[in-house]
Scaffold this motif. Structure first.
Motif, PDB file in Angstrom:
ATOM      1  N   VAL A 128       0.395  -1.246  -0.194  1.00 32.61           N
ATOM      2  CA  VAL A 128      -0.365   0.318   0.124  1.00 32.61           C
ATOM      3  C   VAL A 128       1.033   1.487  -0.354  1.00 32.61           C
ATOM      4  CG1 VAL A 128      -1.871   1.219   1.446  1.00 32.61           C
ATOM      5  CG2 VAL A 128      -1.774  -1.434   1.272  1.00 32.61           C
ATOM      6  N   PRO A 129       1.997   1.126   0.583  1.00 27.87           N
ATOM      7  CA  PRO A 129       2.553   2.402   0.587  1.00 27.87           C
ATOM      8  C   PRO A 129       3.690   2.557  -0.199  1.00 27.87           C
ATOM      9  CG  PRO A 129       3.171   1.724   2.996  1.00 27.87           C
ATOM     10  CD  PRO A 129       2.170   0.270   2.001  1.00 27.87           C
ATOM     11  N   ALA A 130       3.825   1.978  -1.063  1.00 29.46           N
ATOM     12  CA  ALA A 130       4.626   1.685  -1.824  1.00 29.46           C
ATOM     13  C   ALA A 130       3.214   1.732  -3.750  1.00 29.46           C
ATOM     14  CB  ALA A 130       5.304   0.502  -2.722  1.00 29.46           C
ATOM     15  N   LEU A 131       2.609   1.898  -3.377  1.00 30.02           N
ATOM     16  CA  LEU A 131       1.098   2.369  -4.522  1.00 30.02           C
ATOM     17  C   LEU A 131       1.103   3.476  -4.100  1.00 30.02           C
ATOM     18  CD1 LEU A 131      -0.946  -1.026  -4.749  1.00 30.02           C
ATOM     19  CD2 LEU A 131       0.346   0.169  -6.662  1.00 30.02           C
ATOM     20  N   VAL A 132       1.162   4.065  -3.063  1.00 28.86           N
ATOM     21  CA  VAL A 132       0.919   5.457  -2.443  1.00 28.86           C
ATOM     22  C   VAL A 132       2.241   6.221  -2.979  1.00 28.86           C
ATOM     23  CG1 VAL A 132       0.888   7.239  -0.709  1.00 28.86           C
ATOM     24  CG2 VAL A 132      -1.066   4.884  -1.405  1.00 28.86           C
ATOM     25  N   ALA A 133       3.229   6.205  -2.668  1.00 30.05           N
ATOM     26  CA  ALA A 133       4.443   6.485  -3.482  1.00 30.05           C
ATOM     27  C   ALA A 133       4.629   6.523  -4.962  1.00 30.05           C
ATOM     28  CB  ALA A 133       6.084   5.921  -2.989  1.00 30.05           C
ATOM     29  N   VAL A 134       4.014   5.373  -5.630  1.00 27.81           N
ATOM     30  CA  VAL A 134       3.796   5.419  -6.613  1.00 27.81           C
ATOM     31  C   VAL A 134       3.146   6.656  -7.637  1.00 27.81           C
ATOM     32  CG1 VAL A 134       4.035   4.537  -9.603  1.00 27.81           C
ATOM     33  CG2 VAL A 134       4.662   3.435  -7.202  1.00 27.81           C
ATOM     34  N   ILE A 135       2.029   6.219  -6.917  1.00 29.29           N
ATOM     35  CA  ILE A 135       1.047   7.204  -7.914  1.00 29.29           C
ATOM     36  C   ILE A 135       1.266   9.031  -7.146  1.00 29.29           C
ATOM     37  CG2 ILE A 135      -1.193   8.257  -7.350  1.00 29.29           C
ATOM     38  CD1 ILE A 135      -2.155   4.726  -6.679  1.00 29.29           C
ATOM     39  N   VAL A 136       1.807   9.106  -6.285  1.00 23.48           N
ATOM     40  CA  VAL A 136       2.328  10.792  -5.678  1.00 23.48           C
ATOM     41  C   VAL A 136       3.431  10.935  -6.316  1.00 23.48           C
ATOM     42  CG1 VAL A 136       3.493  12.325  -4.220  1.00 23.48           C
ATOM     43  CG2 VAL A 136       1.308  10.463  -3.697  1.00 23.48           C
ATOM     44  N   THR A 137       4.080  10.088  -7.091  1.00 19.08           N
ATOM     45  CA  THR A 137       5.208  10.144  -7.917  1.00 19.08           C
ATOM     46  C   THR A 137       4.440  10.688  -9.249  1.00 19.08           C
ATOM     47  OG1 THR A 137       6.780   8.470  -6.384  1.00 19.08           O
ATOM     48  CG2 THR A 137       7.844   9.557  -9.041  1.00 19.08           C
ATOM     49  N   VAL A 138       4.233  10.297  -9.580  1.00 17.71           N
ATOM     50  CA  VAL A 138       3.325   9.659 -10.903  1.00 17.71           C
ATOM     51  C   VAL A 138       2.820  11.296 -10.993  1.00 17.71           C
ATOM     52  CG1 VAL A 138       2.145   9.436 -12.583  1.00 17.71           C
ATOM     53  CG2 VAL A 138       3.488   7.623 -12.076  1.00 17.71           C
ATOM     54  N   ILE A 139       2.005  11.687 -10.327  1.00 21.43           N
ATOM     55  CA  ILE A 139       1.092  13.194  -9.991  1.00 21.43           C
ATOM     56  C   ILE A 139       2.097  13.896 -10.335  1.00 21.43           C
ATOM     57  CG2 ILE A 139      -0.470  14.275  -8.736  1.00 21.43           C
ATOM     58  CD1 ILE A 139      -2.017  11.777  -7.732  1.00 21.43           C
ATOM     59  N   TYR A 140       2.693  13.848  -9.106  1.00 22.35           N
ATOM     60  CA  TYR A 140       3.833  15.340  -8.817  1.00 22.35           C
ATOM     61  C   TYR A 140       4.580  14.879 -10.503  1.00 22.35           C
ATOM     62  CZ  TYR A 140       8.026  17.684  -7.539  1.00 22.35           C
ATOM     63  OH  TYR A 140       8.611  18.380  -7.295  1.00 22.35           O
ATOM     64  N   ASN A 141       5.216  14.676 -11.259  1.00 16.64           N
ATOM     65  CA  ASN A 141       6.193  14.653 -12.170  1.00 16.64           C
ATOM     66  C   ASN A 141       4.787  15.139 -13.298  1.00 16.64           C
ATOM     67  OD1 ASN A 141       8.194  14.091 -11.718  1.00 16.64           O
ATOM     68  ND2 ASN A 141       7.848  11.169 -12.564  1.00 16.64           N
ATOM     69  N   MET A 142       3.595  14.812 -13.449  1.00 14.94           N
ATOM     70  CA  MET A 142       2.901  15.255 -14.103  1.00 14.94           C
ATOM     71  C   MET A 142       2.344  16.575 -14.394  1.00 14.94           C
ATOM     72  SD  MET A 142       0.033  12.858 -14.327  1.00 14.94           S
ATOM     73  CE  MET A 142      -1.566  13.774 -14.662  1.00 14.94           C
ATOM     74  N   TYR A 143       2.297  17.044 -13.016  1.00 18.45           N
ATOM     75  CA  TYR A 143       2.644  18.798 -12.997  1.00 18.45           C
ATOM     76  C   TYR A 143       3.630  19.310 -12.904  1.00 18.45           C
ATOM     77  CZ  TYR A 143      -2.557  18.472 -11.317  1.00 18.45           C
ATOM     78  OH  TYR A 143      -3.644  18.378 -11.334  1.00 18.45           O
ATOM     79  N   SER A 144       4.803  19.099 -12.685  1.00 17.13           N
ATOM     80  CA  SER A 144       5.897  19.745 -12.912  1.00 17.13           C
ATOM     81  C   SER A 144       6.199  19.380 -14.141  1.00 17.13           C
ATOM     82  CB  SER A 144       7.035  18.857 -11.717  1.00 17.13           C
ATOM     83  OG  SER A 144       7.310  17.118 -12.582  1.00 17.13           O
ATOM     84  N   SER A 145       6.281  19.297 -15.058  1.00 18.54           N
ATOM     85  CA  SER A 145       6.292  18.972 -16.485  1.00 18.54           C
ATOM     86  C   SER A 145       5.805  19.873 -17.022  1.00 18.54           C
ATOM     87  CB  SER A 145       6.550  17.353 -16.634  1.00 18.54           C
ATOM     88  OG  SER A 145       4.596  17.388 -16.788  1.00 18.54           O
ATOM     89  N   GLU A 146       5.049  20.166 -16.337  1.00 16.05           N
ATOM     90  CA  GLU A 146       3.968  21.276 -17.024  1.00 16.05           C
ATOM     91  C   GLU A 146       4.336  22.681 -17.546  1.00 16.05           C
ATOM     92  OE1 GLU A 146       0.393  21.608 -15.722  1.00 16.05           O
ATOM     93  OE2 GLU A 146      -0.733  19.204 -16.549  1.00 16.05           O
TER      94      GLU A 146
END
Ligand code: HEM
Length: 145
Positions: free
Chosen positions: A127-145
């Protein structure tokens, strides 16, 4: 035993299907207030006789037990024979539908799965690993704009 579940507190849960089978001389279980009692060795010692216990074998003896008005001593004696509790799913299903036609309950009762709810290290990490992955993906999506 396939339909047995052990919670993290060490309580053993039994399905009704499993309890109902314990109605012989070899093994006699009864249910009182959703607790499961192994009275096999107690049959001959029971002051109320073994016949009354045998009649309830594999089933719910709550009403008969309470009707007799057992003493505090008897209740203490009984507590030493507790081997577990009726599985919450069985309790729920019994309350909801005693005919076994509720599809959810039929499915639950027939599923021969061992649900050992002792969390393993990987399920604790998943569960923490999945949360970490999702947070990373979302963070990357926003930071690449
Ligand atoms: C683990 C379960 C049980 C234990 C430990 C137990 C224990 C006892 C004890 C110690 C007595 C003597 C009276 C007293 O102290 O209250 C007694 C009497 C009796 N019990 Fe149980 N009992 C159990 C379950 C049952 C059940 C399920 C039934 C009915 C189906 C039952 C029916 C009776 C009857 C009819 C008497 C005789 C009462 C009398 O003669 O006044 N017992 N039991």
């Amino acid at each position: 035993m396939g339909e047995e579940k052990k919670s993290s507190e060490g309580v053993k849960y039994y399905r009704l299907a499993e309890i109902e089978k314990q109605n012989s001389f070899k093994s006699t279980w009864i249910i009182i207030h959703n607790k499961v009692y192994d009275v096999t060795k107690f049959l001959e010692e029971h002051p109320g006789g073994e016949e009354v216990l045998r009649e309830q074998a594999g089933g719910n003896a709550t009403e008969s037990f309470e009707d007799v008005g057992h003493s505090t001593d008897a209740r203490e004696m009984a507590s030493s024979m507790v081997i577990g509790e009726v599985h919450p799913v069985s309790v729920y299903c019994k309350q909801r539908c005693s005919h076994g036609t509720d599809s959810f309950c039929v499915l639950q009762e027939t599923l021969v799965t061992t649900v050992k709810e002792e969390p393993s290290w990987w399920s604790n990490m998943l569960v923490p690993a999945l949360v970490a992955v999702i947070v990373t993906v979302i963070y990357n999506m926003y930071s690449s704009e």
